[in-house]
Design a protein around this motif. Structure first.
Motif, PDB file in Angstrom:
ATOM      1  N   SER A  81       0.858  -1.179   0.000  1.00 54.86           N
ATOM      2  CA  SER A  81       0.000   0.000   0.000  1.00 54.86           C
ATOM      3  C   SER A  81       0.895   1.229   0.000  1.00 54.86           C
ATOM      4  CB  SER A  81      -0.902  -0.012   1.236  1.00 54.86           C
ATOM      5  OG  SER A  81      -1.733   1.114   1.249  1.00 54.86           O
ATOM      6  N   CYS A  82       0.731   2.089  -1.012  1.00 52.21           N
ATOM      7  CA  CYS A  82       1.587   3.265  -1.143  1.00 52.21           C
ATOM      8  C   CYS A  82       0.751   4.533  -1.209  1.00 52.21           C
ATOM      9  CB  CYS A  82       2.438   3.171  -2.399  1.00 52.21           C
ATOM     10  SG  CYS A  82       3.580   1.778  -2.382  1.00 52.21           S
ATOM     11  N   ILE A  83       1.327   5.616  -0.695  1.00 51.41           N
ATOM     12  CA  ILE A  83       0.660   6.918  -0.684  1.00 51.41           C
ATOM     13  C   ILE A  83       1.577   7.964  -1.293  1.00 51.41           C
ATOM     14  CG2 ILE A  83      -0.254   8.764   0.774  1.00 51.41           C
ATOM     15  CD1 ILE A  83      -1.128   6.639   2.758  1.00 51.41           C
ATOM     16  N   TRP A  84       1.007   8.779  -2.176  1.00 52.21           N
ATOM     17  CA  TRP A  84       1.658   9.946  -2.754  1.00 52.21           C
ATOM     18  C   TRP A  84       0.899  11.148  -2.239  1.00 52.21           C
ATOM     19  CZ3 TRP A  84       1.172   5.317  -5.001  1.00 52.21           C
ATOM     20  CH2 TRP A  84       2.246   4.784  -5.696  1.00 52.21           C
ATOM     21  N   GLY A  85       1.544  12.032  -1.520  1.00 47.29           N
ATOM     22  CA  GLY A  85       0.881  13.219  -0.995  1.00 47.29           C
ATOM     23  C   GLY A  85       0.839  13.227   0.518  1.00 47.29           C
ATOM     24  N   ASP A  86      -0.133  13.991   1.063  1.00 49.88           N
ATOM     25  CA  ASP A  86      -0.238  14.135   2.509  1.00 49.88           C
ATOM     26  C   ASP A  86      -1.632  13.736   2.986  1.00 49.88           C
ATOM     27  OD1 ASP A  86      -1.978  16.294   1.995  1.00 49.88           O
ATOM     28  OD2 ASP A  86      -0.352  17.738   2.078  1.00 49.88           O
ATOM     29  N   GLY A  87      -1.974  14.092   4.198  1.00 49.09           N
ATOM     30  CA  GLY A  87      -3.264  13.724   4.770  1.00 49.09           C
ATOM     31  C   GLY A  87      -4.457  14.385   4.112  1.00 49.09           C
ATOM     32  N   LYS A  88      -4.264  15.569   3.525  1.00 48.64           N
ATOM     33  CA  LYS A  88      -5.373  16.297   2.911  1.00 48.64           C
ATOM     34  C   LYS A  88      -5.548  15.990   1.430  1.00 48.64           C
ATOM     35  CE  LYS A  88      -5.631  20.229   5.995  1.00 48.64           C
ATOM     36  NZ  LYS A  88      -5.730  21.688   6.055  1.00 48.64           N
ATOM     37  N   LYS A  89      -4.448  15.889   0.703  1.00 45.88           N
ATOM     38  CA  LYS A  89      -4.477  15.608  -0.735  1.00 45.88           C
ATOM     39  C   LYS A  89      -3.524  14.462  -1.027  1.00 45.88           C
ATOM     40  CE  LYS A  89      -5.474  20.314  -2.234  1.00 45.88           C
ATOM     41  NZ  LYS A  89      -5.062  21.395  -3.139  1.00 45.88           N
ATOM     42  N   ASN A  90      -4.077  13.366  -1.534  1.00 45.23           N
ATOM     43  CA  ASN A  90      -3.199  12.235  -1.810  1.00 45.23           C
ATOM     44  C   ASN A  90      -3.794  11.263  -2.811  1.00 45.23           C
ATOM     45  OD1 ASN A  90      -4.734  10.099  -0.401  1.00 45.23           O
ATOM     46  ND2 ASN A  90      -4.256  11.281   1.414  1.00 45.23           N
ATOM     47  N   ILE A  91      -2.922  10.437  -3.309  1.00 48.97           N
ATOM     48  CA  ILE A  91      -3.284   9.270  -4.101  1.00 48.97           C
ATOM     49  C   ILE A  91      -2.783   8.082  -3.311  1.00 48.97           C
ATOM     50  CG2 ILE A  91      -2.873   7.987  -6.230  1.00 48.97           C
ATOM     51  CD1 ILE A  91      -2.437  10.709  -7.608  1.00 48.97           C
ATOM     52  N   SER A  92      -3.662   7.126  -3.085  1.00 52.83           N
ATOM     53  CA  SER A  92      -3.314   5.906  -2.364  1.00 52.83           C
ATOM     54  C   SER A  92      -3.581   4.731  -3.294  1.00 52.83           C
ATOM     55  CB  SER A  92      -4.177   5.788  -1.099  1.00 52.83           C
ATOM     56  OG  SER A  92      -3.932   4.557  -0.463  1.00 52.83           O
ATOM     57  N   ILE A  93      -2.607   3.846  -3.413  1.00 52.98           N
ATOM     58  CA  ILE A  93      -2.763   2.698  -4.312  1.00 52.98           C
ATOM     59  C   ILE A  93      -2.362   1.426  -3.584  1.00 52.98           C
ATOM     60  CG2 ILE A  93      -2.111   1.647  -6.500  1.00 52.98           C
ATOM     61  CD1 ILE A  93      -1.435   4.440  -7.525  1.00 52.98           C
ATOM     62  N   LYS A  94      -3.217   0.424  -3.682  1.00 55.50           N
ATOM     63  CA  LYS A  94      -2.910  -0.904  -3.148  1.00 55.50           C
ATOM     64  C   LYS A  94      -2.491  -1.785  -4.319  1.00 55.50           C
ATOM     65  CE  LYS A  94      -5.966  -0.573   0.832  1.00 55.50           C
ATOM     66  NZ  LYS A  94      -5.117   0.384   1.437  1.00 55.50           N
ATOM     67  N   PHE A  95      -1.381  -2.492  -4.121  1.00 53.04           N
ATOM     68  CA  PHE A  95      -0.828  -3.389  -5.128  1.00 53.04           C
ATOM     69  C   PHE A  95      -0.851  -4.813  -4.587  1.00 53.04           C
ATOM     70  CE2 PHE A  95       1.284   0.702  -5.596  1.00 53.04           C
ATOM     71  CZ  PHE A  95       1.317   0.917  -6.964  1.00 53.04           C
ATOM     72  N   VAL A  96      -1.144  -5.777  -5.433  1.00 49.33           N
ATOM     73  CA  VAL A  96      -1.006  -7.193  -5.106  1.00 49.33           C
ATOM     74  C   VAL A  96      -0.198  -7.813  -6.241  1.00 49.33           C
ATOM     75  CG1 VAL A  96      -2.182  -9.392  -4.777  1.00 49.33           C
ATOM     76  CG2 VAL A  96      -3.143  -7.324  -3.774  1.00 49.33           C
ATOM     77  N   ALA A  97       0.842  -8.541  -5.890  1.00 49.55           N
ATOM     78  CA  ALA A  97       1.769  -9.105  -6.877  1.00 49.55           C
ATOM     79  C   ALA A  97       2.269  -7.999  -7.815  1.00 49.55           C
ATOM     80  CB  ALA A  97       1.120 -10.243  -7.648  1.00 49.55           C
ATOM     81  N   ASP A  98       2.519  -6.814  -7.247  1.00 44.36           N
ATOM     82  CA  ASP A  98       3.060  -5.649  -7.950  1.00 44.36           C
ATOM     83  C   ASP A  98       2.105  -5.038  -8.979  1.00 44.36           C
ATOM     84  OD1 ASP A  98       5.342  -4.232  -7.301  1.00 44.36           O
ATOM     85  OD2 ASP A  98       6.362  -4.787  -9.165  1.00 44.36           O
ATOM     86  N   LYS A  99       0.838  -5.417  -8.967  1.00 43.94           N
ATOM     87  CA  LYS A  99      -0.174  -4.870  -9.882  1.00 43.94           C
ATOM     88  C   LYS A  99      -1.180  -4.026  -9.109  1.00 43.94           C
ATOM     89  CE  LYS A  99       1.244  -7.249 -13.486  1.00 43.94           C
ATOM     90  NZ  LYS A  99       1.929  -6.607 -14.565  1.00 43.94           N
ATOM     91  N   VAL A 100      -1.646  -2.936  -9.704  1.00 46.40           N
ATOM     92  CA  VAL A 100      -2.649  -2.073  -9.077  1.00 46.40           C
ATOM     93  C   VAL A 100      -3.952  -2.851  -8.916  1.00 46.40           C
ATOM     94  CG1 VAL A 100      -4.083  -0.009  -9.393  1.00 46.40           C
ATOM     95  CG2 VAL A 100      -1.665   0.055 -10.011  1.00 46.40           C
ATOM     96  N   VAL A 101      -4.483  -2.835  -7.679  1.00 47.02           N
ATOM     97  CA  VAL A 101      -5.790  -3.457  -7.439  1.00 47.02           C
ATOM     98  C   VAL A 101      -6.812  -2.459  -6.903  1.00 47.02           C
ATOM     99  CG1 VAL A 101      -4.962  -5.821  -7.163  1.00 47.02           C
ATOM    100  CG2 VAL A 101      -5.118  -4.336  -5.166  1.00 47.02           C
ATOM    101  N   LEU A 102      -6.350  -1.383  -6.233  1.00 53.57           N
ATOM    102  CA  LEU A 102      -7.295  -0.418  -5.674  1.00 53.57           C
ATOM    103  C   LEU A 102      -6.668   0.977  -5.596  1.00 53.57           C
ATOM    104  CD1 LEU A 102     -10.093   0.052  -4.411  1.00 53.57           C
ATOM    105  CD2 LEU A 102      -9.046  -0.415  -2.200  1.00 53.57           C
ATOM    106  N   PRO A 103      -6.909   1.813  -6.616  1.00 56.71           N
ATOM    107  CA  PRO A 103      -6.437   3.201  -6.534  1.00 56.71           C
ATOM    108  C   PRO A 103      -7.526   4.078  -5.924  1.00 56.71           C
ATOM    109  CG  PRO A 103      -7.176   2.738  -8.761  1.00 56.71           C
ATOM    110  CD  PRO A 103      -7.362   1.468  -7.958  1.00 56.71           C
ATOM    111  N   THR A 104      -7.142   4.979  -5.023  1.00 60.06           N
ATOM    112  CA  THR A 104      -8.086   5.940  -4.457  1.00 60.06           C
ATOM    113  C   THR A 104      -7.422   7.306  -4.394  1.00 60.06           C
ATOM    114  OG1 THR A 104      -7.439   5.452  -2.178  1.00 60.06           O
ATOM    115  CG2 THR A 104      -9.301   4.212  -3.058  1.00 60.06           C
ATOM    116  N   MET A 105      -8.235   8.344  -4.401  1.00 64.15           N
ATOM    117  CA  MET A 105      -7.738   9.711  -4.318  1.00 64.15           C
ATOM    118  C   MET A 105      -8.514  10.454  -3.251  1.00 64.15           C
ATOM    119  SD  MET A 105      -8.191   8.818  -7.635  1.00 64.15           S
ATOM    120  CE  MET A 105      -7.066   7.920  -8.609  1.00 64.15           C
ATOM    121  N   LYS A 106      -7.862  11.414  -2.609  1.00 64.41           N
ATOM    122  CA  LYS A 106      -8.509  12.219  -1.582  1.00 64.41           C
ATOM    123  C   LYS A 106      -8.097  13.677  -1.773  1.00 64.41           C
ATOM    124  CE  LYS A 106      -8.704  12.883   3.412  1.00 64.41           C
ATOM    125  NZ  LYS A 106      -8.174  12.418   4.698  1.00 64.41           N
TER     126      LYS A 106
END
Length: 65
Positions: free
Chosen positions: A24-49
């Motif tokens: 699970s990786c995050i780009w950004g901070d608590g207010k503005k970010n992109i969070s992506i969950k990877f399984v076997a190095d592939k994107v499975v759940l991208p979210t933005m806030k």
């Protein structure tokens, strides 16, 4: 899309946590970010806030704040 492709488009993440083949990786901070969950190095759940406009495609991601 895999982890290497994501990093090539939006850069290195600010934080990543990994466990049992998932990451699970995050780009950004608590207010503005992109969070992506990877399984076997592939994107499975991208979210933005806190992003005003975000276009997702299989080719590239564009985020405007």
């Amino acid at each position: 899309m895999d982890y290497t492709q994501v990093v090539g488009i939006i850069g290195n993440p600010d934080k990543c946590d990994a466990a049992l083949g998932a990451k699970s990786c995050i780009w950004g901070d608590g207010k503005k970010n992109i969070s992506i969950k990877f399984v076997a190095d592939k994107v499975v759940l991208p979210t933005m806030k806190g992003l005003l406009k975000c276009n997702l495609s299989s080719q590239a991601w564009t985020a405007r704040m």
